[in-house]
Design an enzyme around this catalytic site. Structure first.
Site, PDB file in Angstrom:
ATOM      1  N   HIS A  31       0.857  -1.185   0.000  1.00 25.26           N
ATOM      2  CA  HIS A  31       0.000   0.000   0.000  1.00 25.26           C
ATOM      3  C   HIS A  31       0.893   1.236   0.000  1.00 25.26           C
ATOM      4  CE1 HIS A  31      -3.383   2.557   0.430  1.00 25.26           C
ATOM      5  NE2 HIS A  31      -3.098   2.925   1.673  1.00 25.26           N
ATOM      6  N   HIS A  43      -3.076   9.171   1.280  1.00 26.25           N
ATOM      7  CA  HIS A  43      -3.072   7.992   0.412  1.00 26.25           C
ATOM      8  C   HIS A  43      -4.452   7.750  -0.169  1.00 26.25           C
ATOM      9  CE1 HIS A  43      -4.309   5.416   4.062  1.00 26.25           C
ATOM     10  NE2 HIS A  43      -3.940   6.577   4.576  1.00 26.25           N
ATOM     11  N   CYS A 155      -3.495   2.894  -5.379  1.00 28.97           N
ATOM     12  CA  CYS A 155      -2.750   3.750  -4.454  1.00 28.97           C
ATOM     13  C   CYS A 155      -1.356   4.091  -4.975  1.00 28.97           C
ATOM     14  CB  CYS A 155      -2.657   3.088  -3.084  1.00 28.97           C
ATOM     15  SG  CYS A 155      -1.858   1.457  -3.094  1.00 28.97           S
TER      16      CYS A 155
END
Length: 282
Positions: A31, A43, A155
């Site tokens: 991530h 994010h 992301c």
């Protein structure tokens, strides 16, 4: 040599504007986000059950949202800031979710890039100045970054855009994510059946397959691609609207009605031309 083996860093080693990431689910994927300073990270997350736009089995082990959005009590530091989906700001602890901290590298050499066999850790593309990167991330925190898609707009795509201002020019091309590029390159290498007959030895097959994998990763990197454009963050919403060419084009009758509404009956031909030009502007 250490950075080739691992991009892991300590919290003291990162600064505002850095692209950071943390591995999830036994290193299956990572991530990504932009460190905004003061222990906060911006994010891009998905809504539950919408990893690729619809509910899929991958939602059982793929997650990107901050723990503050889960079933437990909200984080005391950032729980009041976190949205359920989209571009969010959370504290570094929630972003890491118990994982280690890693720093994404920019402007790496082709040799270094290919030495990092795992995608989603570096790019040959140069990064912009830190204050510009933070500005983009904060702007998108308020305006959004379009619809989350695991394969086209995830992301890592968000973090790379914040760092480089680069977007893919065509709607059907592979996204910016190095993780997805590695996945595609791996599938392509395995599926390249004609190349399997170029050699009969196990070693030769390994060389051919690994070469195809490296070529696939290399040509998909943002630093060498030619189907990318610079899109200022202030115009990003307009870019999304333009590229929602996924929707059907308006009929001729609708277009005529729009022009009729936009221009009064007494408008001059010159004014009509100006209105037509404005409609064509991105």
């Amino acid at each position: 040599m250490v950075r080739v083996l691992s991009n892991r860093v300590s919290r003291e080693d990162i600064a505002a504007g850095d692209h950071i990431y943390s591995w999830r689910s036994a290193y299956i994927y990572a991530h990504h986000g932009i460190y905004a300073g003061d222990g906060m990270v911006i994010h891009f997350t998905r809504a539950a059950g919408h990893e690729i736009g619809t509910g899929t089995f991958m939602d059982k082990f793929l997650f990107s949202s901050s723990p503050a959005t889960g079933d437990g009590p909200p984080c005391e530091k950032c729980g009041h800031l976190v949205k359920a989906e989209g571009v969010i700001m959370s504290c570094l602890d929630c972003f890491l979710d118990g994982g280690s901290l890693y720093l994404f590298d920019y402007s790496v050499s082709p040799t270094f890039f290919l030495a990092k066999a795992r995608g989603g850790t570096c790019t040959m593309a140069p990064s912009d100045a830190a204050q510009v990167v933070v500005h983009r991330a904060q702007h998108l925190l308020n305006s959004g970054f379009g619809m989350y898609s695991l394969f086209k707009n995830n992301c890592e795509d968000f973090a790379i855009y914040c760092k480089t201002e680069l977007l893919i020019e065509t709607a059907f091309s592979l996204g910016r994510s190095g993780q997805m590029a590695s996945l595609y390159a791996g599938f392509s290498a395995v599926a390249s059946s004609p190349l399997r007959f170029m050699t009969t030895s196990v070693a030769g097959l390994a060389v051919v397959t690994s070469s195809m994998y490296c070529v696939g990763r290399y040509v998909s990197d943002m630093g060498v691609r030619r189907d990318v454009i610079k899109v200022p963050v202030e115009r990003l919403v307009e870019h999304w609207v333009q590229n929602v060419t996924l929707a059907p084009a308006p009929s001729q009758a609708t277009a005529q009605a729009t022009q009729t509404d936009a221009a009064a009956p007494g408008d001059s031909p010159e004014l009509l031309k100006e209105l037509a030009k404005k409609e064509c502007v991105i």
